[in-house]
Scaffold this motif. Structure first.
Motif, PDB file in Angstrom:
ATOM      1  N   GLU A   2     -30.215  -5.427   6.035  1.00  0.00           N
ATOM      2  CA  GLU A   2     -30.975  -5.425   7.152  1.00  0.00           C
ATOM      3  C   GLU A   2     -31.669  -3.699   7.702  1.00  0.00           C
ATOM      4  OE1 GLU A   2     -31.996  -7.750   9.347  1.00  0.00           O
ATOM      5  OE2 GLU A   2     -30.723  -9.065   7.921  1.00  0.00           O
ATOM      6  N   TRP A   3     -30.757  -3.098   7.078  1.00  0.00           N
ATOM      7  CA  TRP A   3     -31.378  -1.564   7.207  1.00  0.00           C
ATOM      8  C   TRP A   3     -32.709  -1.331   6.448  1.00  0.00           C
ATOM      9  CZ3 TRP A   3     -30.019   2.701  10.205  1.00  0.00           C
ATOM     10  CH2 TRP A   3     -30.543   3.870   9.941  1.00  0.00           C
ATOM     11  N   LYS A  11     -34.735  -3.860   5.472  1.00  0.00           N
ATOM     12  CA  LYS A  11     -35.888  -4.401   5.992  1.00  0.00           C
ATOM     13  C   LYS A  11     -36.585  -3.767   7.202  1.00  0.00           C
ATOM     14  CE  LYS A  11     -33.474  -8.487   6.440  1.00  0.00           C
ATOM     15  NZ  LYS A  11     -33.328  -9.514   6.630  1.00  0.00           N
ATOM     16  N   PHE A  12     -35.665  -3.232   8.028  1.00  0.00           N
ATOM     17  CA  PHE A  12     -36.099  -2.518   9.349  1.00  0.00           C
ATOM     18  C   PHE A  12     -36.929  -1.519   9.205  1.00  0.00           C
ATOM     19  CE2 PHE A  12     -35.452   0.472  12.773  1.00  0.00           C
ATOM     20  CZ  PHE A  12     -35.682  -0.031  13.927  1.00  0.00           C
ATOM     21  N   PHE A  61     -37.854  -7.426  15.110  1.00  0.00           N
ATOM     22  CA  PHE A  61     -36.669  -7.339  13.963  1.00  0.00           C
ATOM     23  C   PHE A  61     -36.031  -8.759  13.810  1.00  0.00           C
ATOM     24  CE2 PHE A  61     -32.094  -5.466  12.775  1.00  0.00           C
ATOM     25  CZ  PHE A  61     -32.839  -5.012  11.500  1.00  0.00           C
ATOM     26  N   VAL A  62     -36.317  -9.723  14.559  1.00  0.00           N
ATOM     27  CA  VAL A  62     -35.714 -11.224  14.448  1.00  0.00           C
ATOM     28  C   VAL A  62     -36.683 -11.976  14.445  1.00  0.00           C
ATOM     29  CG1 VAL A  62     -34.776 -11.495  16.601  1.00  0.00           C
ATOM     30  CG2 VAL A  62     -33.934 -12.663  14.799  1.00  0.00           C
ATOM     31  N   GLU A  85     -39.143 -12.628  11.552  1.00  0.00           N
ATOM     32  CA  GLU A  85     -38.566 -13.398  10.327  1.00  0.00           C
ATOM     33  C   GLU A  85     -38.799 -14.957  10.591  1.00  0.00           C
ATOM     34  OE1 GLU A  85     -35.177 -12.331   8.332  1.00  0.00           O
ATOM     35  OE2 GLU A  85     -34.560 -10.722   9.373  1.00  0.00           O
ATOM     36  N   SER A 121     -32.788 -14.914   4.523  1.00  0.00           N
ATOM     37  CA  SER A 121     -31.972 -14.223   5.363  1.00  0.00           C
ATOM     38  C   SER A 121     -30.602 -14.970   5.354  1.00  0.00           C
ATOM     39  CB  SER A 121     -32.492 -13.451   6.732  1.00  0.00           C
ATOM     40  OG  SER A 121     -33.229 -12.581   6.358  1.00  0.00           O
ATOM     41  N   LYS A 164     -27.475  -7.111  11.971  1.00  0.00           N
ATOM     42  CA  LYS A 164     -28.908  -6.587  12.920  1.00  0.00           C
ATOM     43  C   LYS A 164     -28.474  -5.581  13.759  1.00  0.00           C
ATOM     44  CE  LYS A 164     -32.157 -10.281  11.434  1.00  0.00           C
ATOM     45  NZ  LYS A 164     -33.159  -9.565  10.940  1.00  0.00           N
ATOM     46  N   SER A 165     -27.541  -6.011  14.647  1.00  0.00           N
ATOM     47  CA  SER A 165     -27.043  -5.111  15.746  1.00  0.00           C
ATOM     48  C   SER A 165     -26.684  -3.745  15.019  1.00  0.00           C
ATOM     49  CB  SER A 165     -26.057  -5.800  16.329  1.00  0.00           C
ATOM     50  OG  SER A 165     -26.263  -7.356  16.932  1.00  0.00           O
ATOM     51  N   LEU A 195     -32.593  -8.471  21.033  1.00  0.00           N
ATOM     52  CA  LEU A 195     -32.068  -9.008  19.934  1.00  0.00           C
ATOM     53  C   LEU A 195     -31.695 -10.443  20.180  1.00  0.00           C
ATOM     54  CD1 LEU A 195     -31.564  -9.033  16.638  1.00  0.00           C
ATOM     55  CD2 LEU A 195     -29.624  -7.981  17.208  1.00  0.00           C
ATOM     56  N   THR A 220     -33.497 -14.117  19.127  1.00  0.00           N
ATOM     57  CA  THR A 220     -32.806 -14.973  18.347  1.00  0.00           C
ATOM     58  C   THR A 220     -32.917 -16.178  18.996  1.00  0.00           C
ATOM     59  OG1 THR A 220     -31.376 -13.010  17.276  1.00  0.00           O
ATOM     60  CG2 THR A 220     -30.644 -15.413  17.270  1.00  0.00           C
TER      61      THR A 220
END
Length: 253
Positions: A11-12, A14-15, A75-76, A79, A88, A102-103, A160, A164
């Motif tokens: 996730e890091w 991807k961010f 961030f979510v 996707e 994912s 992600k958090s 987030l 979601t």
């Protein structure tokens, strides 16, 4: 099964690999700097003393927090929009672990961002306000920096969770803004003023102020110590993440 550490690393990556992250971070800094310059110039022009802490808090609430909302939401939701959420979830089949990863990425990044922007605003605002800037103590500086860092981090988790749950960028961003601004204003207009301080936006501002000091957004004294404001924001974030987690497990099982 993917371990939490591997999920966080993924996730890091991807961010930081998307341009939207960098643009949003830059926008947050530019907006805060712009507001700080304008705030300092207004204080100097009017010839009255003013607080650089107020400049920082107003800049965060009226300007800098909106790119933060975009960062955390995209961030979510990006996707879901691209369909990459399928990959994912295949990589991290434990749904709660994906949300936790992600958090774990958002929390430190936005915490540091809030701290840096608070310091930036007070320095820039003080430079342009000149001799008209009110002297502030080290404790006041630390409280503003720590409070803004906590607010931005918890705001990111709130976005987030809502992102979601809704899976829609526009829907999530609008929902967060309505929760931060419109709903508490409506609640206050209906006479339930005591509840306004516990909504995430205003509670976040109260988290940057000592009890009894005037909240520059709603122009009333804070009714509780700053840790209550932070705790209120945390409660909203936990609730949003819990809702997102439940829907993620049921809908995307």
């Amino acid at each position: 099964m993917t371990k939490l550490g591997d999920a966080v690393a993924s996730e890091w990556t991807k961010f930081w690999s998307v341009r939207a992250t960098w643009w949003s971070l830059a926008a947050s800094a530019v907006l805060m700097a712009f507001y700080s310059v304008m705030g300092g110039l207004v204080i100097a022009r009017d010839g009255e003393t003013g607080s650089v802490r107020t400049i920082a808090i107003n800049g965060a609430f009226y300007m800098a927090q909106f790119p933060v909302i975009a960062i955390a939401t995209l961030f979510v939701t990006s996707e879901y929009a691209s369909g990459s959420i399928r990959s994912s979830l295949l990589w991290v089949p434990v749904r709660n672990r994906l949300l936790l990863a992600k958090s774990a990425v958002l929390l430190p990044v936005l915490f540091v961002l809030g701290a840096v922007l608070a310091g930036l605003a007070m320095v820039v605002g003080g430079l342009f306000a000149g001799d008209h800037a009110i002297a502030i103590t080290t404790g006041e500086v630390v409280l503003t920096i720590a409070g803004m860092a906590a607010y931005f981090a918890l705001l990111g988790l709130l976005c987030l969770g809502i992102g979601t749950a809704l899976r829609s960028t526009a829907g999530a961003i609008v929902s967060v803004i309505v929760l931060l601004l419109m709903v508490p204003m409506l609640v206050g207009a209906l006479g339930a003023n005591a509840l306004v301080d516990y909504f995430p936006g205003f509670a976040g501002v109260n988290g940057m102020l000592p009890k009894g000091e005037l909240n520059p957004i709603i122009h009333s004294p804070t009714v509780y110590p700053p840790w209550i404001g932070v705790l209120s924001c945390a409660a909203w974030s936990v609730a949003a993440l819990a809702a997102g987690s439940v829907l993620l497990r049921k809908r995307d099982a």
